[in-house]
Design a protein around this motif. Structure first.
Motif, mmCIF file in Angstrom:
data_model
loop_
_atom_site.group_PDB
_atom_site.id
_atom_site.type_symbol
_atom_site.label_atom_id
_atom_site.label_comp_id
_atom_site.label_asym_id
_atom_site.label_seq_id
_atom_site.Cartn_x
_atom_site.Cartn_y
_atom_site.Cartn_z
ATOM 1 N N GLU A 45 5.366 -5.152 10.797
ATOM 2 C CA GLU A 45 4.073 -5.640 11.289
ATOM 3 C C GLU A 45 4.282 -6.813 12.247
ATOM 4 O O GLU A 45 3.620 -6.903 13.296
ATOM 5 C CB GLU A 45 3.198 -6.070 10.114
ATOM 6 N N VAL A 86 -1.589 -2.721 12.548
ATOM 7 C CA VAL A 86 -2.579 -2.569 11.476
ATOM 8 C C VAL A 86 -2.066 -1.607 10.409
ATOM 9 O O VAL A 86 -2.187 -1.866 9.195
ATOM 10 C CB VAL A 86 -3.925 -2.082 12.051
ATOM 11 N N CYS A 87 -1.489 -0.487 10.820
ATOM 12 C CA CYS A 87 -0.964 0.488 9.860
ATOM 13 C C CYS A 87 0.180 -0.103 9.030
ATOM 14 O O CYS A 87 0.251 0.116 7.808
ATOM 15 C CB CYS A 87 -0.482 1.735 10.601
ATOM 16 N N TRP A 90 -1.345 -2.532 6.505
ATOM 17 C CA TRP A 90 -2.021 -1.822 5.410
ATOM 18 C C TRP A 90 -1.006 -1.216 4.451
ATOM 19 O O TRP A 90 -1.162 -1.276 3.226
ATOM 20 C CB TRP A 90 -2.919 -0.739 5.994
ATOM 21 N N THR A 91 0.047 -0.617 5.007
ATOM 22 C CA THR A 91 1.087 -0.014 4.164
ATOM 23 C C THR A 91 1.786 -1.076 3.325
ATOM 24 O O THR A 91 2.073 -0.863 2.137
ATOM 25 C CB THR A 91 2.112 0.721 5.037
ATOM 26 N N GLY A 93 0.535 -3.901 2.246
ATOM 27 C CA GLY A 93 -0.362 -4.298 1.168
ATOM 28 C C GLY A 93 -0.447 -3.258 0.065
ATOM 29 O O GLY A 93 -0.464 -3.591 -1.130
ATOM 30 N N THR A 94 -0.492 -1.976 0.460
ATOM 31 C CA THR A 94 -0.563 -0.895 -0.528
ATOM 32 C C THR A 94 0.689 -0.859 -1.395
ATOM 33 O O THR A 94 0.614 -0.704 -2.626
ATOM 34 C CB THR A 94 -0.745 0.448 0.185
#
Length: 574
Positions: A45, A86-87, A90-91, A93-94
């Motif tokens: 990121e 962004v992807c 998000w990944t 965080g998941t």
């Protein structure tokens, strides 16, 4: 140490804190794989974000130079890298959330093994502390690792990437970042020391409030009868105010340490921004420094805040760590005595009545200077044995040793049939105690607690054996009647017969009964006794009782005095 003493002192010793620190680190193991992947995606990121800001600075330079082609390519690169950043975020965080769930699940499994009587250990943890640990503390530890563990991988790489890009485009700005970085570790250490004491006090206040609330609800009927509800309400208010003050103290300290860090970071960014602005205007020129244009200056200004983003996150994790350390200490105190290999409570498969042998069995509670139990006795298979004695003489402790809920301090307890001789197996005996726990569920659901897969026919046989047919006929919806929490809708005697049906359904051939007729009226006592006789036909029964009719009907009557067992009938004959 009492809760109030914990609140006043609040600060653990250095050695204990080091142990808690090591244990806290070990707790991350179940989620380590996910945390590692999360850290990798956090680094990606950062790289995508640097590229995005580079594309934006390139586009701004192209607009200034009126290069339309470069504008188009710059905007396309900005859009693509924005989506990728962004992807990746998000990944990350998941994956961190998945790791946190793994850590929390692992802790709750350890707590379950410690709080439930497994492998011969019976928990001494109070219900308020147990609930607090299971619900809140496991999440505190998991949340800390979800925040801190990925940062341990991503923060150095991300900061190095930002510093390398800054140095590549304009090295004086990189020097400002390096000089500012030297001040941050000292600030974080001071912030942690400043917040530690406040976190300890907040934890003690939380535990105290949990205990007060739980005790208040459990004793509400007694408080009403004594007219002490108002005084208890004042105690609850005082405990809540204490927690509020401790929480506000922690927030003030966190705010102050965060403000100090913000000053350092803002100063660094301001110095770079001032330098770049003056350089672009031509007022400042550092010898041997590369020429500064719009692209270079804008890129440096955009990536400088990114350099400090991992530091801010680490600072936040540093404060979270103090909370997690308190949680780790409390959880560790609960689980530290749990054996590594937990013996599962196997459902009994013995088809013969089970005899019990106690050979030179001694049991002494921790810290006591005398034995609670001192017994050599055999209980023959298929017989009823009644144990009598004064309150506090060790009757219930003896049953817990036979059931395997406690280990003897010396000697051995063995279950035996014609073909098997083994140590007690948790769940292998049927237990009916003085109090019957009934859930807010239907009557069949309450009966099948010990055997969830039981069929309707098996439940009906248990109902017949416990003499519940007449009770069911009087319920509004018969067998499908939903009982209220705590057994609302049935009497104490009826609840005791539900416990007998529940024990019968397990199919155990050894029954341990702790004062089953206690607190029953004159009419209910004989009914419960008859239900026990029907349900335990062909089984070995050991019953602790003060009931003369039950004792008189037993095959053997033993009296317990100062932990020693005697044949009561021989004693009375003398």
């Amino acid at each position: 140490m009492t809760t109030n003493e914990m609140y006043e002192t609040g600060e653990p010793g250095t050695a204990e804190r080091q142990d808690d620190d090591a244990w806290l680190t070990a707790c991350a193991a179940p989620g380590q794989h996910w945390f590692g992947l999360s850290g990798t995606f956090q680094t990606l990121e950062t790289l995508f974000t640097i590229t995005r800001w580079g594309a934006l600075a390139w586009t701004a330079q192209a607009v200034m130079d009126r290069a339309a082609t470069h504008e188009t390519w710059g905007l396309m690169a900005f859009a693509v890298t924005s989506v990728l950043a962004v992807c990746a975020g998000w990944t990350a965080g998941t994956l961190a959330d998945r790791g946190a769930r793994a850590v929390a699940t692992g802790l709750r499994q350890q707590l379950t093994g410690a709080l439930l009587p497994t492998a011969g250990r019976i928990s001494e943890t109070g219900p308020a502390e147990a609930a607090w640990a299971m619900v809140d503390l496991a999440d505190d530890v998991a949340d800390f690792h979800a925040q801190a563990a990925p940062l341990r991988r991503s923060a150095p790489l991300s900061m190095f990437a930002v510093l390398a890009v800054t140095a590549a485009v304009h090295w004086p700005a990189a020097i400002v970042l390096v000089l500012t970085t030297a001040l941050l570790p000292l600030n974080m250490r001071l912030a942690g020391l400043f917040a530690q004491h406040g976190a300890d006090r907040q934890s003690a206040a939380t535990r105290h409030l949990n205990a007060v609330v739980l005790d208040s609800f459990r004793g509400m009927r007694t408080l009403r009868e004594l007219g002490a509800v108002g005084r208890r309400g004042q105690t609850l208010t005082t405990a809540a105010e204490r927690l509020n003050k401790a929480t506000m103290s922690v927030l003030r300290r966190a705010f102050l340490s965060g403000a100090i860090m913000d000053v350092v970071i803002t100063f660094s960014i301001a110095v770079n921004a001032t330098y770049i602005g003056l350089s672009l205007l031509g007022y400042v020129q550092v010898p041997y420094a590369p020429r500064l244009d719009l692209f270079t200056g804008l890129l440096v200004l955009l990536v400088c805040p990114m350099y400090f983003a991992p530091v801010r996150a680490r600072a936040s994790a540093f404060h979270q760590r103090e909370r997690a350390m308190i949680a780790a200490g409390a959880v560790r105190d609960i689980v530290k005595d749990t054996p590594a290999a937990v013996t599962q409570a196997a459902r009994p498969r013995l088809t013969e009545p089970v005899g019990v042998s106690l050979t030179a069995v001694r049991f002494r509670h921790g810290g006591a200077d005398y034995d609670t139990i001192n017994a050599d006795v055999d209980f023959a298979p298929g017989t009823w044995t009644a144990i009598t004695g004064a309150s506090g003489s060790g009757k219930s402790t003896l049953l817990s040793l036979i059931a395997g809920l406690r280990r003897p301090s010396a000697g051995a307890v063995r279950w035996q049939t014609s073909s098997v001789r083994q140590a007690p197996v948790l769940g292998g005996s049927a237990w009916v105690g003085q109090q019957t726990v009934l859930l807010d569920a239907t009557l069949p659901d309450n009966i099948r607690l010990g055997r969830p897969e039981a069929t309707k026919q098996q439940i009906r046989r248990a109902v017949d054996a416990a003499g519940l047919n007449a009770v069911i006929e009087g319920l509004p919806e018969g067998l499908n009647t939903r009982l209220g929490e705590g057994g609302w809708g049935v009497s104490t005697g009826e609840a005791r017969r539900i416990a007998i049906a529940r024990a019968f359904l397990r199919g155990a051939r050894l029954w341990l009964l702790d004062e089953p007729p206690a607190h029953l009226g004159a009419g209910s006592g004989p009914e419960v006794g008859e239900a026990l006789r029907r349900a335990t036909e062909g089984c070995t029964v050991i019953i602790v009782t003060h009931s003369f009719p039950l004792a008189a009907a037993a095959d053997t009557v033993l009296a317990i005095d100062d932990g020693l067992l005697h044949d009561a009938r021989l004693v009375n004959a003398r």
